[in-house]
Design a protein around this motif. Sequence first.
Motif, PDB file in Angstrom:
ATOM      1  N   PRO A  68      43.126  29.843  40.838  1.00  0.00           N
ATOM      2  CA  PRO A  68      43.356  30.480  39.533  1.00  0.00           C
ATOM      3  C   PRO A  68      42.355  30.062  38.451  1.00  0.00           C
ATOM      4  O   PRO A  68      41.988  28.894  38.326  1.00  0.00           O
TER       5      PRO A  68
ATOM      6  N   ASP B 277      42.132  30.702  34.339  1.00  0.00           N
ATOM      7  CA  ASP B 277      42.949  31.164  33.210  1.00  0.00           C
ATOM      8  C   ASP B 277      44.288  31.712  33.682  1.00  0.00           C
ATOM      9  O   ASP B 277      44.793  32.731  33.179  1.00  0.00           O
ATOM     10  N   GLY B 278      44.886  31.051  34.672  1.00  0.00           N
ATOM     11  CA  GLY B 278      46.245  31.374  35.093  1.00  0.00           C
ATOM     12  C   GLY B 278      46.384  32.458  36.130  1.00  0.00           C
ATOM     13  O   GLY B 278      47.519  32.806  36.498  1.00  0.00           O
ATOM     14  N   LYS B 279      45.267  33.007  36.650  1.00  0.00           N
ATOM     15  CA  LYS B 279      45.363  34.049  37.674  1.00  0.00           C
ATOM     16  C   LYS B 279      44.289  33.857  38.740  1.00  0.00           C
ATOM     17  O   LYS B 279      43.183  33.416  38.434  1.00  0.00           O
TER      18      LYS B 279
ATOM     19  N   ASP C  82      41.717  41.388  36.479  1.00  0.00           N
ATOM     20  CA  ASP C  82      42.916  40.650  36.889  1.00  0.00           C
ATOM     21  C   ASP C  82      44.206  41.232  36.316  1.00  0.00           C
ATOM     22  O   ASP C  82      45.266  40.608  36.399  1.00  0.00           O
TER      23      ASP C  82
ATOM     24  N   ASP D 103      50.797  36.146  37.530  1.00  0.00           N
ATOM     25  CA  ASP D 103      50.463  34.805  37.062  1.00  0.00           C
ATOM     26  C   ASP D 103      50.639  33.791  38.180  1.00  0.00           C
ATOM     27  O   ASP D 103      51.582  33.880  38.991  1.00  0.00           O
TER      28      ASP D 103
ATOM     29  N   GLN E 222      51.513  29.991  39.574  1.00  0.00           N
ATOM     30  CA  GLN E 222      52.396  28.903  39.197  1.00  0.00           C
ATOM     31  C   GLN E 222      51.569  27.696  38.751  1.00  0.00           C
ATOM     32  O   GLN E 222      50.418  27.548  39.170  1.00  0.00           O
TER      33      GLN E 222
END
Length: 360
Positions: free
Chosen positions: A159, A161-163, A181, A186, A188
């Motif tokens: 990931p 930036d969270g993705k 994206d 998202d 975890q």
Amino acid sequence: MRRKSTALTALGAAVLAAFALGTAPAPAAARTPAGEARQLWHAQDSGSDARFRGLAAVDRRTAWLAGSGGTVLRTTDGGARWRAVSPPGAQELEFRDIEAFDARRAVVLAIGEGEASRILRTDDGGATWTESFRNTDPQAFYDCVTFFDTRHGLAMSDPVDGKYRILSTRDGGRSWRVLPDAGMPDAQPGEAGFAASGQCLVASGPRDVWLATGGGAVSRVLHSADRGLTWTATRTPVPAGDPARGVFGLAFRDRTHGIAVGGDYTAGLPSPRAAAVTADAGRTWTPSAQPPPAYRSGVAWLPRSRSAALAVGPTGTDLTTNGGRTWRTVDQGSYDTVDCTRDGACWAAGEKGRVARLGS
């Protein structure tokens, strides 16, 4: 994630016979009456001491290996000889995945933070290589690459930036672009992919692809039916909750039937529920009633069988003859990855230059 040669035994012959029949009968015991461990795999001499986590089996004569120290090997005679075809100057790279289209064309992935993550392609059997992608984002760490056909493929990063970040190619790996994206769920906290066997990202058919995760509170498999533009995430019963736990390898024999293997790669720690199966393209996952007894990093369906598969790891190889519901250990050797061809050949590879073939 950031972070001797032996003759083929009766057990191996029984598995090979199953290929030809399209079925896989229950194997002989994994040990002789005297307690001596049998070996399923026929060891080959790679001439290298690299650790091979990348393996691409093309056909009964052709296969490619990729591993530590920027090492790439290729055989075109069924493994009788393995030839070093490593990219020049790649000694500092850590190759973890390789996808090959034939004896001349292959794409190899190097992992690592920032510019350590790279993709290279050869069109002449490894005589020359061209770098087609070098990561410039310090947050990205690429783990696996897969292809739908000889032109279309994807690579995935942990990931950013969270993705999860997805690369796409439409020209066989000669060029790559980052996909948007917006259709990616998202991640975890602490979740990532495992660059352990080249099987954390796998495709089946022209558009379906699956991504395996671990390290987060639960292990998940993400599925895309449109070549990586949109994804759905499903929880699996393989334990996670620790950076060393989760799903490490996936194999789909078609777009609906798949197997997930994994566990805890920490040496000596138990790995309960180390395998799961799906019959609906990954929308739901069911734990294996009798899973492998320890962590497994690689898995492959056997050729011409709808129910038999092999799973490999540092402590052994396991065979299922019922689509992954139950597993039985059939070899004690250490391997990280496994791959089989449509015309009936299987190879496994791992640490200390280990490479072996199922059959003669």
